[in-house]
Write an enzyme that holds these catalytic residues in place. Structure first.
Site, PDB file in Angstrom:
ATOM      1  N   THR A  73      31.817  46.499  39.946  1.00 48.51           N
ATOM      2  CA  THR A  73      31.858  47.859  40.487  1.00 48.51           C
ATOM      3  C   THR A  73      30.996  47.997  41.735  1.00 48.51           C
ATOM      4  O   THR A  73      31.350  48.708  42.680  1.00 48.51           O
ATOM      5  CB  THR A  73      31.390  48.855  39.401  1.00 48.51           C
ATOM      6  OG1 THR A  73      32.319  48.802  38.332  1.00 48.51           O
ATOM      7  CG2 THR A  73      31.307  50.263  39.916  1.00 48.51           C
ATOM      8  N   THR A  98      29.203  45.102  35.390  1.00 46.71           N
ATOM      9  CA  THR A  98      28.356  45.396  34.227  1.00 46.71           C
ATOM     10  C   THR A  98      29.013  45.010  32.902  1.00 46.71           C
ATOM     11  O   THR A  98      28.320  44.776  31.915  1.00 46.71           O
ATOM     12  CB  THR A  98      28.021  46.900  34.171  1.00 46.71           C
ATOM     13  OG1 THR A  98      29.246  47.637  34.185  1.00 46.71           O
ATOM     14  CG2 THR A  98      27.146  47.313  35.331  1.00 46.71           C
ATOM     15  N   ASP A  99      30.351  44.945  32.874  1.00 45.47           N
ATOM     16  CA  ASP A  99      31.045  44.727  31.602  1.00 45.47           C
ATOM     17  C   ASP A  99      30.568  43.470  30.880  1.00 45.47           C
ATOM     18  O   ASP A  99      30.378  43.477  29.664  1.00 45.47           O
ATOM     19  CB  ASP A  99      32.563  44.638  31.824  1.00 45.47           C
ATOM     20  CG  ASP A  99      33.187  45.983  32.155  1.00 45.47           C
ATOM     21  OD1 ASP A  99      32.453  46.993  32.164  1.00 45.47           O
ATOM     22  OD2 ASP A  99      34.407  46.030  32.389  1.00 45.47           O
TER      23      ASP A  99
HETATM   24  N1  ASP Z   1      32.804  48.424  35.050  1.00 41.80           N
HETATM   25  C1  ASP Z   1      32.530  47.169  35.529  1.00 41.80           C
HETATM   26  C2  ASP Z   1      31.351  47.090  36.502  1.00 41.80           C
HETATM   27  O1  ASP Z   1      30.444  47.762  36.290  1.00 41.80           O
HETATM   28  C3  ASP Z   1      33.647  46.382  35.996  1.00 41.80           C
HETATM   29  C4  ASP Z   1      33.191  44.971  35.937  1.00 41.80           C
HETATM   30  O2  ASP Z   1      32.606  44.581  34.954  1.00 41.80           O
HETATM   31  O3  ASP Z   1      33.329  44.286  36.921  1.00 41.80           O
HETATM   32  O4  ASP Z   1      31.295  46.348  37.438  1.00 41.80           O
END
Ligand code: ASP
Length: 326
Positions: free
Chosen positions: A12, A89-90
């Site tokens: 993200t 973050t995932d």
């Molecule tokens: N929601 C995720 C992020 O925070 C998407 C990912 O993991 O790339 O980046």
């Protein structure tokens, strides 16, 4: 002047929407991310490398194994004080834990990202990057293993988890707490994590399956794992490490054929322990030959097993590594 290497992988933090309301995709290069910092840390030079540009949900074990090798290669340079990895973050806690296990250097390795994408007016990315750079240049984080810096908090990779789908303070070390924080541009460390264990693994074994158990789950999937050449199983089991009826028998077949079965808990806090009997309490699973994950989360137990199998570890070594992991 200290130098930090920033390795960009996507996420993200490096994403924008193709059009208003359209899908959000990674693609912003590392150099551009650095340009967006509002307060660039003084006295720290930054080198940038673009390693990947994907959402972290699309990463795989082979890629993260390569990432860890790249981190080590960067840190082998005497001029580099530490590494920052920008990452989705995932699965950040997973890549950070793998870096904790596989990176041999004791220099700081700091993962960071964002919950609000780079095109959002209130994106949290720039501040997180600036704080992560400060952490990577911090002598006190040497020898502490990989950490995640997010929303000012510093967490040990071994302990941290993504706890909220969207909020910027998503990372928590549940029941243990953060290692420190960055406040007003200064890094404050409050405690040290447990001693770090590293593994030399030439590859990560992608044949390890993670199975989340629910009330009345059937053990049928274990048969599929056995017949499709899976090399290890991790169960996210109930409470102390218990499973529904039928699991112990099927697990005994797997362990007898040399497939390690690790029992971790669905609970966010506490340790697994063989206490309950009958079909399929933890004591019965123990008799069936499982290995208990202690306080290691199911997600991280899978990675530890993948690293151990990738290193060619035998059953005894795997058992000892899990006993030592938490
Ligand atoms: N929601 C995720 C992020 O925070 C998407 C990912 O993991 O790339 O980046």
């Amino acid at each position: 002047m200290k130098t930090v290497t920033l390795i960009a992988t996507g996420g993200t933090i490096a994403s924008t929407a193709d059009r208003a309301g359209g899908p959000v995709n990674a693609g912003v290069a590392g150099a551009r991310l650095l340009d967006t910092l509002h307060d660039r840390p003084e006295g720290i030079g930054v080198r940038v490398e673009d390693f990947e540009a994907v959402g972290s949900y699309a990463l795989d074990l082979e890629t993260v194994h390569r990432l860890c090798a790249r981190i080590d290669a960067c840190l082998a340079d005497d001029d580099v004080a530490g590494v920052v990895v920008t990452h989705g973050t995932d699965t950040m806690e997973e890549s950070a834990y793998l870096a904790d296990l596989l990176v041999t250097s004791d220099k700081p390795v700091v993962f960071t990202g964002a919950q609000r994408h780079a095109g959002a007016p209130d994106t949290d990315g720039p501040r997180n990057i600036a704080d992560a750079i400060r952490c990577a240049a911090t002598e006190g984080l040497r020898g502490q293993g990989a950490v995640i810096l997010f929303e000012g908090d510093i967490h040990a990779a071994r302990e941290v988890t993504k706890a909220h789908t969207s909020r910027v303070d998503t990372f928590r070390s549940i029941g243990l707490g953060k290692l420190g924080e960055v406040d007003g541009g200064a890094v404050h460390l409050y405690r040290r994590p447990m001693a770090r264990r590293t593994i030399t693994a030439p590859r990560l074994d992608a044949g390890v399956e993670l199975i989340l158990l629910g009330l009345g789950s059937t053990p049928d999937y274990l048969d599929y794992c056995a017949s499709s050449g899976k090399t290890g199983i991790v169960l996210a089991a109930f409470g102390r490490g218990n499973a529904p009826k039928g699991f112990a028998d099927r697990i005994a077949r797997l362990t007898a054929s040399g497939i390690p079965v690790v029992v971790a808990s669905r609970c966010a806090e506490g340790r697994t322990m063989p206490i309950y009997g009958k079909d399929s309490g933890g004591r019965t699973l123990d008799d069936a030959g499982v290995i208990f994950a202690g306080a290691l989360s199911p997600i991280k137990a899978r990675l530890l097993l993948a690293a151990l199998l990738g290193a060619g570890a035998d059953q005894q070594t795997i058992r000892a590594a899990f006993a030592d992991a938490t």
